[in-house]
Design a protein around this motif. Structure first.
Motif, PDB file in Angstrom:
ATOM      1  N   THR A  74     -28.185 -12.929  -2.734  1.00 23.51           N
ATOM      2  CA  THR A  74     -28.376 -12.996  -3.913  1.00 23.51           C
ATOM      3  C   THR A  74     -29.538 -12.126  -4.820  1.00 23.51           C
ATOM      4  OG1 THR A  74     -29.999 -14.916  -3.566  1.00 23.51           O
ATOM      5  CG2 THR A  74     -27.597 -15.610  -3.934  1.00 23.51           C
ATOM      6  N   VAL A  75     -30.404 -11.770  -3.951  1.00 25.29           N
ATOM      7  CA  VAL A  75     -31.610 -11.113  -4.304  1.00 25.29           C
ATOM      8  C   VAL A  75     -31.007  -9.533  -4.508  1.00 25.29           C
ATOM      9  CG1 VAL A  75     -33.774  -9.784  -3.825  1.00 25.29           C
ATOM     10  CG2 VAL A  75     -33.392 -12.181  -3.313  1.00 25.29           C
ATOM     11  N   PHE A  76     -30.186  -9.131  -3.416  1.00 22.20           N
ATOM     12  CA  PHE A  76     -29.681  -7.842  -3.525  1.00 22.20           C
ATOM     13  C   PHE A  76     -28.505  -7.643  -4.667  1.00 22.20           C
ATOM     14  CE2 PHE A  76     -29.690  -6.159   1.171  1.00 22.20           C
ATOM     15  CZ  PHE A  76     -31.107  -6.284   1.167  1.00 22.20           C
ATOM     16  N   ARG A  77     -28.010  -8.813  -5.035  1.00 20.27           N
ATOM     17  CA  ARG A  77     -27.142  -8.599  -6.182  1.00 20.27           C
ATOM     18  C   ARG A  77     -27.967  -8.312  -7.435  1.00 20.27           C
ATOM     19  NH1 ARG A  77     -24.095 -13.471  -5.517  1.00 20.27           N
ATOM     20  NH2 ARG A  77     -23.192 -13.221  -3.576  1.00 20.27           N
ATOM     21  N   LEU A  78     -28.865  -9.133  -7.617  1.00 25.14           N
ATOM     22  CA  LEU A  78     -29.910  -8.934  -8.959  1.00 25.14           C
ATOM     23  C   LEU A  78     -30.297  -7.474  -8.954  1.00 25.14           C
ATOM     24  CD1 LEU A  78     -30.992  -9.454 -11.275  1.00 25.14           C
ATOM     25  CD2 LEU A  78     -32.878 -10.655 -10.090  1.00 25.14           C
ATOM     26  N   ALA A  79     -30.944  -7.137  -7.823  1.00 25.80           N
ATOM     27  CA  ALA A  79     -31.249  -5.481  -7.744  1.00 25.80           C
ATOM     28  C   ALA A  79     -30.216  -4.529  -8.197  1.00 25.80           C
ATOM     29  CB  ALA A  79     -31.961  -5.292  -6.300  1.00 25.80           C
ATOM     30  N   GLN A  80     -29.164  -4.836  -7.514  1.00 28.33           N
ATOM     31  CA  GLN A  80     -28.043  -3.742  -7.933  1.00 28.33           C
ATOM     32  C   GLN A  80     -27.841  -3.695  -9.389  1.00 28.33           C
ATOM     33  OE1 GLN A  80     -24.111  -5.053  -6.183  1.00 28.33           O
ATOM     34  NE2 GLN A  80     -24.287  -2.851  -4.857  1.00 28.33           N
ATOM     35  N   THR A  81     -27.611  -4.889  -9.767  1.00 22.49           N
ATOM     36  CA  THR A  81     -27.687  -4.959 -11.462  1.00 22.49           C
ATOM     37  C   THR A  81     -28.605  -4.259 -12.139  1.00 22.49           C
ATOM     38  OG1 THR A  81     -26.751  -7.349 -11.147  1.00 22.49           O
ATOM     39  CG2 THR A  81     -27.206  -6.644 -13.241  1.00 22.49           C
ATOM     40  N   LEU A  82     -30.052  -4.331 -11.665  1.00 21.01           N
ATOM     41  CA  LEU A  82     -31.059  -3.537 -12.209  1.00 21.01           C
ATOM     42  C   LEU A  82     -31.097  -2.214 -12.011  1.00 21.01           C
ATOM     43  CD1 LEU A  82     -33.887  -6.588 -11.595  1.00 21.01           C
ATOM     44  CD2 LEU A  82     -32.473  -6.316 -13.619  1.00 21.01           C
ATOM     45  N   GLY A  83     -30.214  -1.824 -11.072  1.00 19.69           N
ATOM     46  CA  GLY A  83     -30.252  -0.441 -10.658  1.00 19.69           C
ATOM     47  C   GLY A  83     -31.429  -0.230  -9.575  1.00 19.69           C
TER      48      GLY A  83
ATOM     49  N   ALA B 169     -40.865  -8.181 -13.026  1.00 21.66           N
ATOM     50  CA  ALA B 169     -41.434  -7.263 -12.589  1.00 21.66           C
ATOM     51  C   ALA B 169     -40.767  -5.966 -13.087  1.00 21.66           C
ATOM     52  CB  ALA B 169     -41.618  -7.605 -11.207  1.00 21.66           C
ATOM     53  N   HIS B 170     -39.536  -5.924 -12.584  1.00 20.14           N
ATOM     54  CA  HIS B 170     -38.568  -4.907 -13.324  1.00 20.14           C
ATOM     55  C   HIS B 170     -38.899  -4.338 -14.712  1.00 20.14           C
ATOM     56  CE1 HIS B 170     -35.370  -1.967 -13.633  1.00 20.14           C
ATOM     57  NE2 HIS B 170     -34.765  -2.569 -14.591  1.00 20.14           N
ATOM     58  N   ALA B 171     -38.918  -5.423 -15.504  1.00 20.68           N
ATOM     59  CA  ALA B 171     -39.215  -5.249 -16.836  1.00 20.68           C
ATOM     60  C   ALA B 171     -40.613  -4.628 -17.226  1.00 20.68           C
ATOM     61  CB  ALA B 171     -38.915  -6.451 -17.756  1.00 20.68           C
ATOM     62  N   GLU B 172     -41.443  -4.751 -16.457  1.00 23.50           N
ATOM     63  CA  GLU B 172     -42.947  -4.160 -16.585  1.00 23.50           C
ATOM     64  C   GLU B 172     -42.924  -2.936 -15.862  1.00 23.50           C
ATOM     65  OE1 GLU B 172     -46.251  -6.634 -15.998  1.00 23.50           O
ATOM     66  OE2 GLU B 172     -45.089  -8.353 -16.638  1.00 23.50           O
ATOM     67  N   GLY B 173     -41.677  -2.411 -15.122  1.00 22.45           N
ATOM     68  CA  GLY B 173     -41.838  -1.124 -14.782  1.00 22.45           C
ATOM     69  C   GLY B 173     -42.872  -1.293 -13.339  1.00 22.45           C
TER      70      GLY B 173
END
Ligand code: DI6
Ligand code: FE
Length: 404
Positions: free
Chosen positions: A227-236, A202-206
């Motif tokens: 674990t979800v927050f960590r990925l969110a943080q990585t994705l900015g 979803a992030h890759a598709e904006g």
């Protein structure tokens, strides 16, 4: 780009520059507002209005009240299906968590939402959005979370984006993959095999502006949310969290550790949670519609939030299960009646603080340089916005400088 001078109006600017003088709403009793294209160029007492704005097209607002456009910072308005039957069950004594455990609740909306086409979801969402706009709303946050599989989560987020093309409104989209556990998966398997990969896609598709989760004994624990927050943080991507709604799980402190934009619900939050939010700059989003509809008894810790100067925002939480509330003005009334907020706190809660809950710095107040998102009201004073019940005293709405 059009240039417009609104005059003969009273403004509630909600601007700290004005509220510092003890004016709770940042009132300017006889004011003018100059609008240059999408932005506010000038706000102030009519007598102080610089001459060159007077050459612009002018509009006499007849003494009406002007506020920032309202901001609904927590909704789940893209969904299919209908859960009025659960209302009947609850009135017979079944509780929200019990209905969820029996396969109703969020999962019943998930089944209907998976079965609906994008066009059907859009058609169902439009009247809900229109209802909010009729209350002077100019920005709306919309969460996914009724898909719980990649295809449907993406479908919901795309519909949220399409809504911004269909109506003059700003939409902020939130990925809420961690909303419920779809049988037969267990929570950890769902997070690893579906929730996280879907967020990446979803992030890759904006399609995602921010990331949310439901931290609750009937949903996900803080470790799983992290674990979800960590990925969110990585994705900015910024985070927010449904925290301490039905029980105390420690979600608020987790949200604060991740410098979340907001922690939402908070009925079971403690003084220490309020302190952590204050230190992290996390906004408290209160949702009196869910409190009312579920006939909750436990009040959010309003005094502690005030003591620690946590900004308090309000939102409808518009959703088919716990908050079938289609009015942000009614939400203000409920916050005052049920949570004892003052009408001034309620108005900041749906403007300045709601903007902060979404990480928006260009709206929520009437000040030069901000987006020209305005609501013009047929009322005599700002307190009336929270006072009237089931009324819609909106005269006109201006979204990014355009009458809507
Ligand atoms: N809390 C809520 O208020 C909504 N989701 C959540 O995590 C309710 C969702 C529903 O009952 O459909
Ligand atoms: Fe919610």
């Amino acid at each position: 780009m059009s240039q417009l001078l609104l005059h003969h109006l009273q403004a509630a600017t909600l601007s700290p520059a004005q509220t510092r003088n003890g004016q709770l709403y940042g009132e300017l009793p006889q004011a003018a507002i100059a609008i240059d294209g999408e932005r506010i160029a000038w706000v102030g007492p009519e007598t102080a209005c610089p001459d060159h704005y007077r050459n612009w097209e002018t509009l006499d607002l007849g003494g009406r009240l002007v506020t920032p456009g309202l901001i609904d910072c927590h909704t789940h308005l893209v969904f299919a299906g209908n859960r009025a039957h659960e209302f009947e069950l609850r009135l017979q004594g079944m509780d929200y968590a019990g209905i969820a455990r029996a396969g109703g609740g969020i999962l019943s909306t998930v089944r209907a939402t998976r079965a609906a086409s994008a066009d059907e979801l859009l058609a169902a969402a439009l009247p809900r959005l229109d209802s909010l706009l009729a209350d002077g709303v100019t920005s709306v946050e919309i969460k996914s979370g009724y898909g719980l599989d990649t295809e449907t989560e993406l479908k919901i987020l795309r519909v949220a984006r399409r809504l911004a093309q269909e109506r003059p409104v700003r939409i902020i989209s939130t990925y809420l993959g961690a909303h419920a556990i779809p049988a037969p998966l267990d929570a950890d398997t769902y997070i690893d095999s579906i929730c996280l990969p879907t967020l990446r896609q979803a992030h890759a598709e904006g399609l995602v502006d921010q990331v949310d989760g439901f931290c609750e004994n009937i949903a996900f624990n803080p470790r799983q949310i992290e674990t979800v927050f960590r990925l969110a943080q990585t994705l900015g991507l910024p985070c927010k969290l449904h925290a301490e709604q039905l029980s105390h799980q420690g979600g608020t402190r987790l949200a604060a550790r991740y410098r979340a934009l907001s922690a939402d619900h908070l009925e079971y939050a403690t003084e220490a949670d309020a302190e952590a939010m204050a230190a992290a700059g996390t906004v408290a989003v209160l949702l009196p519609g869910a409190f009312y509809a579920l006939q909750e008894k436990q009040l959010p810790p309003i005094d502690a939030l005030r003591r620690h100067r946590v900004p308090v925002a309000l939102a409808t939480d518009l959703n088919p299960g716990s908050s079938p509330l289609y009015s942000l003005l009614m939400t203000m009334n409920m916050a005052c009646t049920l949570f004892r907020l003052t009408p001034a706190e309620a108005l900041s809660g749906v403007t300045r603080h709601a903007a902060a809950a979404l990480g928006l710095t260009d709206c929520g107040m009437l000040a030069p340089g901000l987006r020209a998102d305005l609501a013009v009201w047929d009322v005599e004073s700002p307190a009336e916005l929270a006072w009237r019940m089931a009324d819609r005293p909106l005269y006109r709405r201006l979204s990014a400088g355009c009458w809507a």
